[in-house]
Design a protein around this motif. Structure first.
Motif, short mmCIF file in Angstrom:
data_model
loop_
_atom_site.label_atom_id
_atom_site.label_comp_id
_atom_site.label_asym_id
_atom_site.label_seq_id
_atom_site.Cartn_x
_atom_site.Cartn_y
_atom_site.Cartn_z
N SER A 71 -18.78 35.86 -26.06
CA SER A 71 -19.48 34.74 -26.70
C SER A 71 -19.27 33.46 -25.92
O SER A 71 -18.28 33.30 -25.19
N THR A 72 -20.19 32.54 -26.09
CA THR A 72 -20.06 31.22 -25.49
C THR A 72 -20.72 30.19 -26.40
O THR A 72 -21.56 30.54 -27.24
N ARG A 73 -20.31 28.95 -26.22
CA ARG A 73 -20.95 27.85 -26.92
C ARG A 73 -21.18 26.73 -25.92
O ARG A 73 -20.30 26.41 -25.12
N ILE A 74 -22.37 26.14 -25.98
CA ILE A 74 -22.72 25.03 -25.08
C ILE A 74 -23.16 23.84 -25.92
O ILE A 74 -24.03 23.98 -26.80
N ARG A 75 -22.56 22.71 -25.65
CA ARG A 75 -23.01 21.44 -26.23
C ARG A 75 -23.67 20.66 -25.10
O ARG A 75 -22.99 20.17 -24.20
N HIS A 76 -24.98 20.61 -25.15
CA HIS A 76 -25.76 19.93 -24.10
C HIS A 76 -25.96 18.48 -24.50
O HIS A 76 -26.40 18.18 -25.61
N GLN A 77 -25.65 17.59 -23.59
CA GLN A 77 -25.75 16.17 -23.89
C GLN A 77 -27.20 15.72 -24.02
O GLN A 77 -28.13 16.41 -23.63
N ARG A 78 -27.35 14.52 -24.55
CA ARG A 78 -28.66 13.89 -24.65
C ARG A 78 -29.06 13.33 -23.28
O ARG A 78 -28.25 12.75 -22.56
N ILE A 79 -30.33 13.52 -22.94
CA ILE A 79 -30.87 13.10 -21.64
C ILE A 79 -31.93 12.02 -21.86
O ILE A 79 -32.76 12.11 -22.76
N ALA A 80 -31.91 11.00 -21.01
CA ALA A 80 -33.02 10.05 -20.93
C ALA A 80 -33.86 10.46 -19.72
O ALA A 80 -33.34 10.59 -18.61
N GLN A 81 -35.16 10.68 -19.92
CA GLN A 81 -35.99 11.23 -18.85
C GLN A 81 -36.00 10.38 -17.59
O GLN A 81 -36.11 10.88 -16.49
N SER A 82 -35.93 9.07 -17.74
CA SER A 82 -35.76 8.14 -16.62
C SER A 82 -36.78 8.31 -15.50
O SER A 82 -36.43 8.43 -14.33
N PRO A 83 -38.08 8.30 -15.81
CA PRO A 83 -39.06 8.33 -14.72
C PRO A 83 -38.97 7.05 -13.90
O PRO A 83 -38.53 6.00 -14.39
N MET A 84 -39.38 7.12 -12.64
CA MET A 84 -39.34 5.95 -11.78
C MET A 84 -40.15 4.80 -12.37
O MET A 84 -39.74 3.64 -12.33
N GLU A 85 -41.29 5.13 -12.95
CA GLU A 85 -42.12 4.15 -13.65
C GLU A 85 -42.00 4.40 -15.15
O GLU A 85 -42.21 5.52 -15.61
N GLY A 86 -41.63 3.37 -15.91
CA GLY A 86 -41.56 3.53 -17.36
C GLY A 86 -42.95 3.72 -17.96
O GLY A 86 -43.97 3.77 -17.26
N ARG A 87 -42.99 3.83 -19.26
CA ARG A 87 -44.28 3.96 -19.94
C ARG A 87 -45.08 2.67 -19.76
O ARG A 87 -44.50 1.58 -19.60
N ALA A 88 -46.40 2.78 -19.77
CA ALA A 88 -47.24 1.62 -19.51
C ALA A 88 -48.61 1.85 -20.11
O ALA A 88 -49.12 2.98 -20.12
N CYS A 89 -49.21 0.78 -20.62
CA CYS A 89 -50.52 0.91 -21.26
C CYS A 89 -51.27 -0.42 -21.19
O CYS A 89 -50.69 -1.47 -21.47
N VAL A 90 -52.53 -0.37 -20.81
CA VAL A 90 -53.46 -1.49 -20.90
C VAL A 90 -54.68 -1.01 -21.66
O VAL A 90 -55.27 0.02 -21.29
N ALA A 91 -55.06 -1.70 -22.73
CA ALA A 91 -56.22 -1.33 -23.53
C ALA A 91 -57.21 -2.48 -23.51
O ALA A 91 -56.85 -3.63 -23.76
N SER A 92 -58.48 -2.15 -23.23
CA SER A 92 -59.51 -3.17 -23.13
C SER A 92 -60.74 -2.74 -23.91
O SER A 92 -61.38 -1.73 -23.56
N PRO A 93 -61.09 -3.45 -25.00
CA PRO A 93 -62.28 -3.08 -25.77
C PRO A 93 -63.55 -3.29 -24.95
O PRO A 93 -63.68 -4.27 -24.23
N ASP A 94 -64.46 -2.34 -25.07
CA ASP A 94 -65.77 -2.43 -24.42
C ASP A 94 -66.83 -2.24 -25.50
O ASP A 94 -67.14 -1.11 -25.86
#
Length: 902
Positions: A185-208
């Motif tokens: 038997s084994t047990r694994i406690r996997h830590q929490r990960i932050a995805q850390s992309p080079m570019e964070g999330r981003a959004c521009v919205a423009s009504p047309d």
């Protein structure tokens, strides 16, 4: 006579330079933050500084008086635009998630207020003056807290976000384990990960106009994002265009728009102005969805010869407060054993709500299956005194063993984990390493070697709502240039390069003459883009076939113009040749000019122009296989790990571009090294994230990552072109490979009894010195011994068996599938104890018969063909106007079912 229809130039399999590299490396990429629009406004979010509590007041007056502030919005303002938050599978989110906090906060980083100003600096200055008063409550931080603490979301029965599997199945598995010669038997406690992309999330919205909007977004598929936005907002599909030119990494985090992106779009609708939000690194680390926090226990039984007999797994993952789709990670269990001969497997798997940032996808979301399985196999080899490679060989599937059906009912027909292992072993001197290891131990140096194998499901299509085929629109312009429009999307995947290589080879034109357009929902057709290691498989197959179709049209036109047989026509280097008549050769441009400008010269019935379109629907799933080996040295005084060598044998079928394939593997392996040795997003007892910068959240650097060695075991798949996906593989197989190497180096000191990641130097010294130097054991014992604040969550009372008071008629029923809850109408007709009826959902209706009603208990079965062939076995108990129970769903395990009288 058989002739070759295209030229001899070989592009598939060659290391062509990536088309996008020149643009990106010279700073000419087009990311979301590069979008500049007239009158554009900028957003800063005010976020909760406490993890749990009731919002008492929000003071906005001081912020409104700041220069440049255009608007300040709360959830009450955004609620004027109805929004239905959905999962990746387009199913409803079960938690009561809103764009901004609505009366309560459930985690640190919860967005509470949007400040919108003429510049980002002005928005942030004003945001700093917003005062949010919260009546703070004791948060639930860990999975252990969730099991015993108060409800994260009031009104639910418990803190279980999702659940599959069947604890009762242990009754069948346990006797098999008891009869085994060896049980490990084994047990694994996997830590929490932050995805850390080079570019964070981003959004521009423009009504047309009144009902249209253009959205620039850092996402993994503009088509999927556009579909998500239209369904979440109830807008017409054609009303939203999503553009994503260049995106600095996605890793699953950017599969779908989430709360902040949706809030930006809604704010743009309300204000009728262009609105931009760019996530900063502090937000990216602490307020983007996290991943991987898991607690997994696996038990494996082996016979006296070391052959696998039975296994049981208990899996739990932290869903946080607002997951991007409640998840118990059924895929962990689906792909735990298909590469091995294992007769019996059972499991229970749960996701838990806590007062932490919500769960999001991360490269290979089911990767725990390889980590827990391969490290347990390695431990079993040491326990029973068998070489780990030999133990793998005794239990792995080879091609000669297939077709094979796994213990969960997954068919495998062409996987090659055994062959990959043999290719790997042929390229390392295993005996020499063991001799060197023994000599080093005499000197007080500790070397280790680790192995792991795996299979990865890639190119999935047709079994889940978003996972579809791919369309390619291909044409030769009158200039002779080739243009391809695809619904693929690259965040470093090199799709513009690989698809151009396929076209060049199949069409007989130069690679440089091809332009690939992607990253815009206005071109191509629906596709989920970069999700599930699929683009090389499915878009590659579609491109392969479309190029063949276009080549056939060119040959037909050329044959007609030359009064020759189609079989005598070949295309090479952009020239069209007639065998035996070199004087009749024409350039592709000349053929195109005729096809567009002189349609009367074309064969009868032929359409003008030179165009082809093809949508490829591949097999439901295409498997990739691999075997990896890592060699390390562990410093016994400091616990530091040095990776000496890493070699991998990967079978991704037809390799379009070895450089692109190896880049994908290397990127995944770098992330794997980070997970095993460095990365961690811990929370304190008050629910505060403790890694807010890269000073605290340790990312792997160039000095941590070795030069990887690659072996390509290219077994063509059954798809067009023979490709297999490779995008997530390194991140899946990398962790167990490295952990096993470290465990081998530490074996003179003892076993890693319970694996807690990351394996920091202090935790490695724990094993070396045989004591809790790191404080890890004390930490976890304290967390599990003290319940979270508040009374223990009350379990719902179980209904006493009795007699159902008539079940005939319609019932509103919900089946909690792995992709989310599925609502349907259940109709039952009884004749004595015999029951028939049907289940009806928007996708259709299916009848059943042969059910039985015994007291208050109804059992019936239903065979379904889509999304795949399985038999659903329902077991329901009725209590007046309500019922509950479970449904055994074949390879998906068991799911909860509940309903009420319609």
């Amino acid at each position: 006579m058989q002739t070759k229809s295209v030229g001899a130039a070989r592009y598939v399999g060659s290391r062509q330079p990536r088309k996008e590299d020149g643009r990106l490396l010279t700073g000419r990429g087009q990311f979301t933050d590069d979008v500049r629009l007239p009158g554009m406004l900028h957003v800063a979010f005010v976020r909760s500084a406490v993890a749990r509590g009731r919002i008492v007041s929000i003071e906005l007056e001081a912020a409104r008086e700041m220069p440049g502030v255009h608007a300040i919005l709360t959830q009450a303002d955004l609620a004027t635009v109805p929004v239905k938050m959905l999962s990746f599978f387009f199913t409803p989110i079960e938690s009561p998630v809103t764009l901004l906090a609505d009366g309560r906060v459930a985690c640190v980083g919860d967005p509470v207020v949007m400040v919108i100003a003429h510049s980002r600096a002005q928005a942030e200055d004003a945001a700093s003056l917003v005062e949010v008063v919260v009546d703070e409550e004791t948060p639930l931080v860990t999975i252990a807290d969730a099991k015993t603490g108060p409800l994260v979301h009031p009104g639910r029965e418990d803190n279980i976000a999702a659940e599959m599997g069947d604890e009762d199945a242990l009754e069948a598995i346990q006797p098999l384990l008891d009869d085994c010669a060896h049980v490990v038997s084994t047990r694994i406690r996997h830590q929490r990960i932050a995805q850390s992309p080079m570019e964070g999330r981003a959004c521009v919205a423009s009504p047309d106009g009144a009902e249209e909007m253009t959205v620039w977004m850092g996402c993994q598929s503009p088509h999927l994002a556009a579909r998500y936005l239209t369904q979440a907002l109830g807008m017409p599909q054609e009303g939203i265009r999503v553009v994503a030119r260049d995106v600095g990494g996605g890793f699953g985090l950017k599969n779908i728009p989430w709360r902040e992106e949706m809030a930006v779009v809604v704010a743009a609708k309300i204000l009728r102005r262009s609105v931009k939000w760019i996530e900063d690194r502090f937000e990216s680390l602490t307020a983007s969805s996290h991943a991987r926090e898991q607690d997994t226990a696996l038990t494996l039984g082996l016979d006296k010869d070391g052959r696998f007999q039975a296994a049981w797994c208990d899996y739990a993952c932290n869903n946080g407060a607002w997951p991007m789709g409640e998840d118990a990670n059924i895929a962990v269990h689906m792909f735990m054993w298909p590469a091995y001969r294992l007769p019996a497997y059972g499991f229970v798997t749960r996701g838990w709500y806590t007062n932490t940032m919500g769960l999001g996808a991360y490269r290979g979301p089911w990767a725990m299956e390889s980590l827990v399985r391969e490290t347990l196999i390695d431990k079993a080899a040491r326990r029973i005194g068998v070489d780990p490679v030999e133990l793998l060989r005794r239990n792995l599937l080879y091609l000669e063993d297939q077709p094979h059906t796994s213990s969960m009912g997954i068919p495998v027909e062409d996987i090659t984990p055994g062959e990959c292992l043999e290719k790997l072993m042929a390229n390392i001197d295993y005996a020499a390493f063991r001799r060197e290891q023994a000599e080093a131990r005499v000197e007080g140096r500790y070397l280790g070697i680790g192995f792991a194998t795996y299979i990865e499901p890639t190119g999935s299509a047709g079994s889940m709502a978003p996972m579809t085929g791919e369309t390619v629109q291909l044409r030769i312009e009158p200039t002779g240039k080739v243009v391809a429009m695809l619904s693929t999307h690259s965040q470093g995947h090199g799709t513009a390069t690989t698809m151009a290589q396929v076209i060049a080879e199949q069409l007989g034109v130069a690679y440089e003459e091809i332009t690939v357009y992607e990253g815009d929902s206005a071109i191509g057709a629906f596709s989920p883009g970069a999700a599930g290691s699929r683009q090389g498989v499915i878009a590659g197959g579609a491109t392969w076939q479309a190029a063949r179709m276009l080549a056939d049209k060119v040959r037909a036109v050329a044959a007609h113009l030359s009064n020759a047989s189609v079989d005598a026509v070949s295309i090479e280097g952009g020239m069209v040749h007639i065998i035996g008549a070199p004087e009749m050769s024409r350039s592709l441009r000349e053929i195109a000019e005729i096809a567009y400008g002189e349609p009367a010269r074309l064969p009868e019935g032929a359409a003008s122009g030179l165009e082809a379109q093809y949508r490829y629907q591949p097999p439901p799933m295409t498997m990739t296989s691999a075997a990896h080996c890592a060699m390390v040295e562990v410093d016994a005084e400091t616990g530091f790990v040095t990776i000496l060598r890493w070699i991998g044998a990967e079978d991704c079928g037809t390799v379009i571009n070895p450089g692109v394939v190896e880049g994908q593997i290397a990127g995944g392996l770098a992330q794997a090294i980070g997970q095993v040795l460095l990365e961690d997003m811990p929370y304190d007892a008050r629910g505060n994230p403790l890694a807010a910068t890269f000073k605290d959240y340790l990312m792997p650097s160039i000095s941590d990552v070795p030069d990887f060695e690659y072996l390509h075991a290219s077994t063509p798949s059954r798809t067009i072109g023979g490709m297999r996906g490779v995008g997530e593989g390194g991140c899946i197989i990398g962790p167990p490979t490295l952990v096993n190497a470290i465990a081998d180096a530490l074996s003179p000191f003892g076993e890693i009894d319970e694996l807690v990641l990351p394996l920091t130097p202090a935790r490695i010294v724990d094993v070396i010195e045989g004591r809790d130097v790191s404080g890890t054991r004390v930490h976890w014992q304290a967390l599990e011994a003290v319940p979270a604040g508040g009374d223990e969550a009350a379990a719902p009372p179980s209904a006493e068996p009795g007699q159902a008071a008539g079940i005939d008629g319609d019932w509103n029923m919900v089946l909690k599938t792995p992709m989310g809850p599925q609502a349907m109408v259940a109709h039952f007709d009884t004749v004595g104890e015999a029951v028939s009826g049907y289940l009806e959902a928007p996708e259709g209706r299916q009848d059943f018969a042969g059910g039985t009603l015994s007291g208050d208990r109804l059992k019936f079965e239903m065979k379904v063909e889509k999304p795949m062939k399985i038999t659903l076995k329902y077991d329901l108990r009725f209590d007046g106007a309500h019922f509950s129970g479970k449904c055994k769903m074949g390879m998906f395990g068991s799911a909860k079912v509940f309903g009420e009288r319609a």
